[in-house]
Design an enzyme around this catalytic site. Structure first.
Site, PDB file in Angstrom:
ATOM      1  CG  HIS A  25      -1.787   1.186   1.351  1.00  0.00           C
ATOM      2  ND1 HIS A  25      -3.072   1.230   0.856  1.00  0.00           N
ATOM      3  CD2 HIS A  25      -1.566   2.419   1.905  1.00  0.00           C
ATOM      4  CE1 HIS A  25      -3.602   2.412   1.087  1.00  0.00           C
ATOM      5  NE2 HIS A  25      -2.705   3.159   1.736  1.00  0.00           N
ATOM      6  CD  GLU A  26       1.568   3.547   3.705  1.00  0.00           C
ATOM      7  OE1 GLU A  26       1.784   4.610   3.090  1.00  0.00           O
ATOM      8  OE2 GLU A  26       0.549   3.362   4.396  1.00  0.00           O
ATOM      9  CG  HIS A  29       0.333   6.164  -0.671  1.00  0.00           C
ATOM     10  ND1 HIS A  29      -0.742   6.638  -1.378  1.00  0.00           N
ATOM     11  CD2 HIS A  29      -0.176   5.568   0.449  1.00  0.00           C
ATOM     12  CE1 HIS A  29      -1.863   6.335  -0.741  1.00  0.00           C
ATOM     13  NE2 HIS A  29      -1.545   5.688   0.360  1.00  0.00           N
TER      14      HIS A  29
END
Length: 373
Positions: A25-26, A29
Site C-alpha cells: 500500500h505505502e 503512494h
C-alpha cells in the site's frame, strides 16, 4: 509455552501478512509520489518509535517502527504522517520547493499519489489470486441439487432434488459455489431463483435465511442460506486448471466479487440484515492469520488477498486522514477552483481521526467479546 505458542502461531503470521499488505500500500503512494516529483521524507512499516532504519540517497528515511498496525509515507511539507499539510511551513517555501511537496503539487499528481495506495492493494489481490488459480486451479461442481433441507427457504419455494439452478435474479450461474457466494451475502433478501426441471425453466422466489454457522476453528459466521446441497454424483465434482492469462482474469473477477460483497455486507449492516459484531479488528485478523497458517501456504495467501482488498476499500472511505478523505478534498478543490481553507481542513482531520479511532475501538471490542464468548 502458551505465550510462545501465541507468538509463533498467531502474532508472527499476523505481523508478516499485515506488513506485506502495508508495504505494498505505502509503496504505491511512494512510487507514484516520486514519479510525480514529490519528495518523500519517511517510509515506515508500523507506527511509533523507530526500531531500525536507514536513509537513502534521496533523503528518505526507511524504517520499521514498534507498533505493527499499519504504516505511512510522509511527504515533504506534511505536518503529520496522515498527509495533513503544514500550512505555515508551505507558506515559507519558494514556488519550486512547493512543487516538490504533496500539498503544493498539481491537483492530478496529488490525486494519483493518494489513490495509488488502495490501487496497489487491489493489484496485489489480483496477483495473489492469479497465482493461486494458476498453481492450484479451482475445485467446482455443477449447480445441481441433490438434497433440499427440511424447513429451508428452498423447500418453501418448491425446489426439489434433481433441479438445476441456472440463474439468480436473472444472472446466469455456472457452479454450485456461485449459488453459495450469491445467497450468503443476501440474508432476508428476496432472490429469484431460475431452475431447470425436466427440460423446463421456471422462476421461484425465495428469501435466504440468516443463519449463524461455526467454522472448523470454532469461529461464528453469519450468512444467508437457502438449504440446498449437492454431492459428487449430482454435482460432477472436478478441478479446473487455468492458463496464466485465464488465471489473471479469474483473479480480477475474484477481487471484484470481494469488493461487491463488501459493499453488500455494509448495506446489510445498515438495513439490519446482519449484525455489526461481524466486524473484526486486529485481534481477529491475528487469530485468522494463525488459523490459516495451520492450513498451509495457499490458505495464508488467500487470506492476504482478501485482507489486501479490505485495506484498499477501508482507505478509500471518504473520511479525512484516510486516502478517501483526501480524494474528497481534491474533488471539492476541482469543483471550487481552490482548496478548502486551512481551518476547515483542520476540523475535518480531527473529525476523521475521531471516526477512525471509534471504528478501531468498536472492532477491537467485538474481537474481545468474541474471544470471551
Amino acid at each position: 509455552m502458551a505465550v510462545f505458542g501465541f507468538i509463533t502461531g498467531y502474532l508472527i503470521p499476523f505481523i508478516l501478512v499485515l506488513s506485506l499488505l502495508v508495504f505494498v500500500h505505502e509503496m504505491g503512494h511512494y512510487l507514484v509520489g516520486r514519479w510525480s516529483g514529490i519528495r518523500v521524507t519517511a517510509f515506515s512499516i508500523g507506527f511509533g518509535p523507530e526500531l531500525v532504519g536507514f536513509n537513502d540517497k534521496h533523503g528518505t528515511r526507511w524504517k520499521i517502527s514498534a507498533i505493527p498496525l499499519g504504516g505511512y509515507v510522509k511527504f515533504w511539507g506534511d505536518e503529520v504522517a496522515s498527509s495533513r499539510p503544514d500550512f505555515e511551513g508551505l507558506g515559507r517555501l519558494t514556488e519550486a520547493e512547493r512543487s516538490q511537496t504533496l500539498g503544493g503539487a498539481k491537483l492530478w499528481k496529488r490525486a494519483a499519489t493518494v489513490a495509488a495506495g488502495p490501487i496497489a492493494n487491489f493489484l496485489l489481490a489480483i496477483v495473489i489470486f492469479a497465482i493461486l488459480f494458476g498453481v492450484y486451479g479451482r475445485s467446482v461442481s455443477d449447480p445441481v441439487v441433490s438434497e433440499v433441507r427440511a424447513d429451508s427457504a428452498a423447500a418453501a419455494a418448491g425446489i426439489m432434488a434433481g433441479d438445476r439452478l441456472v440463474a439468480l435474479d436473472g444472472s446466469a450461474i455456472e457452479t454450485f459455489d456461485d449459488v453459495r457466494r450469491y445467497v450468503s451475502i443476501r440474508p432476508e433478501t428476496l432472490v429469484t431463483v431460475t431452475i431447470e426441471r425436466n427440460g423446463q425453466r421456471q422462476d421461484l422466489p425465495l428469501v435466504p435465511k440468516r443463519t449463524e454457522l461455526t467454522d472448523q476453528f470454532g469461529n461464528k459466521v453469519e450468512m444467508g442460506l437457502i438449504g440446498v446441497v449437492t454431492n459428487e454424483q449430482s454435482g460432477n465434482f472436478r478441478r479446473i486448471q487455468y492458463t496464466p492469462l485465464a488465471a489473471v482474469r479469474e483473479g480480477v473477477i475474484e477481487t471484484g466479487q470481494i469488493i461487491s460483497g463488501t459493499f453488500r455486507y455494509i448495506g446489510n449492516l445498515i438495513t439490519g440484515r446482519m449484525k455489526a459484531d461481524q466486524l473484526g479488528g486486529p485481534v481477529r485478523v491475528a487469530q485468522a492469520s494463525g488459523q490459516m497458517a495451520t492450513l498451509g501456504l495457499a490458505a495464508v495467501m488467500q487470506l492476504a488477498a482478501i485482507l489486501s482488498v479490505s485495506i484498499g476499500l477501508l482507505n478509500l472511505m471518504p473520511v479525512p486522514v484516510l486516502d478517501g478523505g483526501h480524494l474528497v478534498f481534491y474533488a471539492i478543490e476541482a469543483i471550487r477552483g481552490k482548496p478548502l481553507g486551512a481551518g476547515a481542513q483542520e476540523i475535518a482531520f480531527r473529525i476523521g481521526l475521531a471516526m477512525v479511532l471509534s471504528l478501531m475501538v468498536f472492532a477491537t471490542w467485538n474481537d474481545i467479546s468474541n474471544l470471551i464468548g
